[in-house]
Motif scaffolding. Structure first.
Motif, PDB file in Angstrom:
ATOM      1  N   PHE A  24       0.819  -1.211   0.000  1.00  0.00           N
ATOM      2  CA  PHE A  24       0.000   0.000   0.000  1.00  0.00           C
ATOM      3  C   PHE A  24       0.853   1.261   0.000  1.00  0.00           C
ATOM      4  O   PHE A  24       0.460   2.289  -0.546  1.00  0.00           O
ATOM      5  N   TYR A  63      -7.563   6.801   7.280  1.00  0.00           N
ATOM      6  CA  TYR A  63      -8.139   5.489   6.975  1.00  0.00           C
ATOM      7  C   TYR A  63      -8.163   5.246   5.474  1.00  0.00           C
ATOM      8  O   TYR A  63      -8.296   6.185   4.689  1.00  0.00           O
ATOM      9  N   LEU A  64      -8.061   3.977   5.102  1.00  0.00           N
ATOM     10  CA  LEU A  64      -8.300   3.557   3.729  1.00  0.00           C
ATOM     11  C   LEU A  64      -9.629   2.806   3.704  1.00  0.00           C
ATOM     12  O   LEU A  64      -9.828   1.857   4.468  1.00  0.00           O
ATOM     13  N   VAL A 112      -4.612   3.724   8.367  1.00  0.00           N
ATOM     14  CA  VAL A 112      -3.426   3.828   7.514  1.00  0.00           C
ATOM     15  C   VAL A 112      -2.250   3.071   8.124  1.00  0.00           C
ATOM     16  O   VAL A 112      -1.498   2.399   7.404  1.00  0.00           O
ATOM     17  N   ALA A 121      -2.451  -0.471   7.168  1.00  0.00           N
ATOM     18  CA  ALA A 121      -2.183  -0.636   5.740  1.00  0.00           C
ATOM     19  C   ALA A 121      -0.685  -0.580   5.451  1.00  0.00           C
ATOM     20  O   ALA A 121      -0.206  -1.209   4.501  1.00  0.00           O
ATOM     21  N   SER A 173       0.869  -6.148   4.756  1.00  0.00           N
ATOM     22  CA  SER A 173      -0.384  -5.694   4.150  1.00  0.00           C
ATOM     23  C   SER A 173      -0.160  -5.426   2.664  1.00  0.00           C
ATOM     24  O   SER A 173       0.790  -4.746   2.289  1.00  0.00           O
ATOM     25  N   VAL A 188      -7.638  -7.087  -1.044  1.00  0.00           N
ATOM     26  CA  VAL A 188      -6.844  -6.652   0.098  1.00  0.00           C
ATOM     27  C   VAL A 188      -6.376  -7.897   0.853  1.00  0.00           C
ATOM     28  O   VAL A 188      -7.122  -8.868   0.994  1.00  0.00           O
ATOM     29  N   VAL A 241      -4.704  -8.365   4.578  1.00  0.00           N
ATOM     30  CA  VAL A 241      -4.238  -7.743   5.828  1.00  0.00           C
ATOM     31  C   VAL A 241      -4.256  -8.828   6.901  1.00  0.00           C
ATOM     32  O   VAL A 241      -5.287  -9.070   7.535  1.00  0.00           O
ATOM     33  N   SER A 253     -10.205  -7.682   4.770  1.00  0.00           N
ATOM     34  CA  SER A 253      -9.457  -7.925   3.529  1.00  0.00           C
ATOM     35  C   SER A 253     -10.437  -8.016   2.361  1.00  0.00           C
ATOM     36  O   SER A 253     -10.739  -9.098   1.850  1.00  0.00           O
ATOM     37  N   ILE A 256     -10.425   2.540  -3.849  1.00  0.00           N
ATOM     38  CA  ILE A 256      -9.835   2.822  -2.541  1.00  0.00           C
ATOM     39  C   ILE A 256     -10.030   4.305  -2.272  1.00  0.00           C
ATOM     40  O   ILE A 256      -9.589   5.149  -3.056  1.00  0.00           O
TER      41      ILE A 256
END
Length: 198
Positions: free
Chosen positions: A74, A89-90, A105, A108, A113, A134, A136, A144, A151
């Motif tokens: 990321f 945040y994402l 974040v 991420a 991640s 995703v 994670v 995820s 995004i």
């Protein structure tokens, strides 16, 4: 190395299976709190620096599968779009933009991640969130998001699909029994929050 299918990984789409998806026409939009919002095609994603990590995808329904995940960190994406300092945040949106979820974040940016396209050297199928999902490993699997198309870089948190239905906003993995799919479903125990290591 076994595929997710060979490891008997459950297939679950809360919003309904999307069916066949065209990998070569896949586009992910990155918008929100950044200087340079843009779209990434499948070909562009593959041209970015690739990263491989060993890690576990662990479901809140208490199964866990480990393998070699390949994709884009990321940090690479966020550097390209020039994320603003105000972004905290994402927020990820899956195909159809019914399913969404958000992560901080700092999660991420952790080492493992990824915006992942492969598991054990094979492209992810639609069953398991391909073309791009995703990954994670530090949070329950509902964080995820599968088959990601957008995004959003956010200053604040917004509860997502499962969070609005009672799942925790943090997605923190909780201690307790869990089926290890790499060991034919043997029950093992998660010791605490963070990355699951049996």
């Amino acid at each position: 190395m076994k595929t997710l299918e060979e490891l008997n990984t459950p297939i679950f789409w809360a919003e309904g299976h999307p069916g066949s998806l065209e990998r070569d026409k896949w586009v992910i939009s990155v918008t929100g709190k950044c200087v340079n919002p843009q779209q990434f095609t499948w070909q562009q994603l593959l041209q970015l620096p690739q990263k491989e990590v060993m890690g576990r995808l662990t479901s809140v329904t208490r199964w866990s599968v480990e393998g070699l995940w390949t994709g884009i960190a990321f940090s690479t994406i966020l550097d390209i779009v020039k994320m603003l300092p105000s972004c905290k945040y994402l927020r990820f949106w899956s195909i159809g933009e019914i399913y969404d979820t958000s992560i901080p974040v700092d999660i991420a940016l952790k080492e493992k991640s990824l915006l992942a396209h492969s598991f054990n050297k094979e492209y992810l199928s639609e069953d398991y969130g391909g073309p791009v999902r995703v990954f994670v490993p530090y949070l329950w699997g509902y964080k995820s998001a599968k088959s990601v198309v957008k995004i959003e870089l956010m200053e604040y948190y917004i509860p997502g699909f499962w969070e609005n239905r009672g799942y925790s906003d943090s997605g923190e993995i909780e201690p307790g029994p869990c089926r290890d799919l790499n060991a034919d479903g043997e029950i093992k125990y998660i010791q605490g929050p963070g990355e699951v290591i049996f």
